[in-house]
Design a protein around this motif. Structure first.
Motif, PDB file in Angstrom:
ATOM      1  N   ASP A  36       0.791  -1.231   0.000  1.00  0.00           N
ATOM      2  CA  ASP A  36       0.000   0.000   0.000  1.00  0.00           C
ATOM      3  C   ASP A  36       0.825   1.284   0.000  1.00  0.00           C
ATOM      4  OD1 ASP A  36      -2.287  -1.552   0.023  1.00  0.00           O
ATOM      5  OD2 ASP A  36      -2.460  -1.513   2.207  1.00  0.00           O
ATOM      6  N   VAL A  37       2.155   1.185   0.145  1.00  0.00           N
ATOM      7  CA  VAL A  37       2.983   2.398   0.115  1.00  0.00           C
ATOM      8  C   VAL A  37       3.340   2.731  -1.327  1.00  0.00           C
ATOM      9  CG1 VAL A  37       3.922   2.093   2.441  1.00  0.00           C
ATOM     10  CG2 VAL A  37       5.153   1.150   0.500  1.00  0.00           C
ATOM     11  N   ASN A  38       3.803   3.960  -1.570  1.00  0.00           N
ATOM     12  CA  ASN A  38       4.127   4.376  -2.933  1.00  0.00           C
ATOM     13  C   ASN A  38       5.415   3.705  -3.429  1.00  0.00           C
ATOM     14  OD1 ASN A  38       6.315   5.861  -1.915  1.00  0.00           O
ATOM     15  ND2 ASN A  38       5.109   7.721  -1.763  1.00  0.00           N
ATOM     16  N   THR A  39       5.689   3.864  -4.706  1.00  0.00           N
ATOM     17  CA  THR A  39       6.826   3.195  -5.336  1.00  0.00           C
ATOM     18  C   THR A  39       8.153   3.589  -4.702  1.00  0.00           C
ATOM     19  OG1 THR A  39       5.600   3.145  -7.403  1.00  0.00           O
ATOM     20  CG2 THR A  39       7.959   2.767  -7.552  1.00  0.00           C
ATOM     21  N   SER A  40       8.303   4.854  -4.359  1.00  0.00           N
ATOM     22  CA  SER A  40       9.536   5.323  -3.738  1.00  0.00           C
ATOM     23  C   SER A  40       9.777   4.618  -2.405  1.00  0.00           C
ATOM     24  CB  SER A  40       9.471   6.836  -3.537  1.00  0.00           C
ATOM     25  OG  SER A  40      10.644   7.299  -2.913  1.00  0.00           O
ATOM     26  N   ALA A  41       8.749   4.524  -1.596  1.00  0.00           N
ATOM     27  CA  ALA A  41       8.884   3.839  -0.302  1.00  0.00           C
ATOM     28  C   ALA A  41       9.150   2.353  -0.504  1.00  0.00           C
ATOM     29  CB  ALA A  41       7.640   4.057   0.543  1.00  0.00           C
ATOM     30  N   GLN A  42       8.525   1.735  -1.507  1.00  0.00           N
ATOM     31  CA  GLN A  42       8.779   0.321  -1.781  1.00  0.00           C
ATOM     32  C   GLN A  42      10.238   0.090  -2.156  1.00  0.00           C
ATOM     33  OE1 GLN A  42       5.950  -0.865  -4.795  1.00  0.00           O
ATOM     34  NE2 GLN A  42       4.341  -1.260  -3.284  1.00  0.00           N
ATOM     35  N   MET A  43      10.789   0.967  -2.989  1.00  0.00           N
ATOM     36  CA  MET A  43      12.188   0.834  -3.400  1.00  0.00           C
ATOM     37  C   MET A  43      13.114   0.967  -2.195  1.00  0.00           C
ATOM     38  SD  MET A  43      12.464   0.399  -6.717  1.00  0.00           S
ATOM     39  CE  MET A  43      13.391   1.346  -7.868  1.00  0.00           C
ATOM     40  N   ASN A  44      12.871   1.963  -1.357  1.00  0.00           N
ATOM     41  CA  ASN A  44      13.724   2.186  -0.198  1.00  0.00           C
ATOM     42  C   ASN A  44      13.564   1.088   0.846  1.00  0.00           C
ATOM     43  OD1 ASN A  44      15.337   4.489  -0.778  1.00  0.00           O
ATOM     44  ND2 ASN A  44      13.507   5.739  -0.655  1.00  0.00           N
ATOM     45  N   LEU A  45      12.353   0.549   1.009  1.00  0.00           N
ATOM     46  CA  LEU A  45      12.171  -0.597   1.904  1.00  0.00           C
ATOM     47  C   LEU A  45      12.973  -1.790   1.406  1.00  0.00           C
ATOM     48  CD1 LEU A  45       8.374  -0.551   2.792  1.00  0.00           C
ATOM     49  CD2 LEU A  45      10.275  -0.317   4.368  1.00  0.00           C
ATOM     50  N   GLY A  46      12.923  -2.029   0.100  1.00  0.00           N
ATOM     51  CA  GLY A  46      13.703  -3.123  -0.479  1.00  0.00           C
ATOM     52  C   GLY A  46      15.193  -2.942  -0.260  1.00  0.00           C
ATOM     53  N   LEU A  47      15.683  -1.728  -0.451  1.00  0.00           N
ATOM     54  CA  LEU A  47      17.107  -1.452  -0.203  1.00  0.00           C
ATOM     55  C   LEU A  47      17.463  -1.667   1.253  1.00  0.00           C
ATOM     56  CD1 LEU A  47      17.709   1.744  -2.363  1.00  0.00           C
ATOM     57  CD2 LEU A  47      18.658  -0.526  -2.742  1.00  0.00           C
ATOM     58  N   ASP A  48      16.594  -1.255   2.153  1.00  0.00           N
ATOM     59  CA  ASP A  48      16.827  -1.443   3.586  1.00  0.00           C
ATOM     60  C   ASP A  48      16.911  -2.930   3.923  1.00  0.00           C
ATOM     61  OD1 ASP A  48      17.093  -0.713   6.302  1.00  0.00           O
ATOM     62  OD2 ASP A  48      14.920  -0.792   6.611  1.00  0.00           O
ATOM     63  N   ILE A  49      15.973  -3.714   3.427  1.00  0.00           N
ATOM     64  CA  ILE A  49      15.951  -5.153   3.703  1.00  0.00           C
ATOM     65  C   ILE A  49      17.172  -5.838   3.090  1.00  0.00           C
ATOM     66  CG2 ILE A  49      14.690  -7.296   3.242  1.00  0.00           C
ATOM     67  CD1 ILE A  49      12.103  -5.518   3.397  1.00  0.00           C
TER      68      ILE A  49
END
Length: 84
Positions: A36-49
């Motif tokens: 449910d988060v925007n694309t930018s947040a999804q990308m940064n979450l993926g980088l964090d993980i």
């Protein structure tokens, strides 16, 4: 384990209407599920993980980030990041 991540938090259980707990594993950002988060947040979450998992296993791999035009600011990652 949530303390290892800068942005991501993980929800591990859902509470059903009858009060029972059901196993789940959903990455969240500020309490909002990944889907449910925007694309930018999804990308940064993926980088964090990926950064935390890479650090844990001592492995560095190049990352290809597609749709990077939708991200104005990436979090730092300790690996080569190729933005497409």
């Amino acid at each position: 384990a949530n303390s290892l991540f800068n942005l991501a938090r993980f929800k591990l259980f859902d509470t059903q209407v009858n009060g029972a707990l059901v196993d789940c594993c959903v990455a969240t950002y500020l309490g909002v599920p990944y889907d449910d988060v925007n694309t930018s947040a999804q990308m940064n979450l993926g980088l964090d993980i990926i950064s935390v998992v890479s650090e844990h296993y001592g492995v560095r791999v190049p990352l290809f980030c597609d749709n990077s035009e939708s991200v104005s600011e990436y979090i730092p990652a300790n690996t080569q990041t190729i933005r497409l």
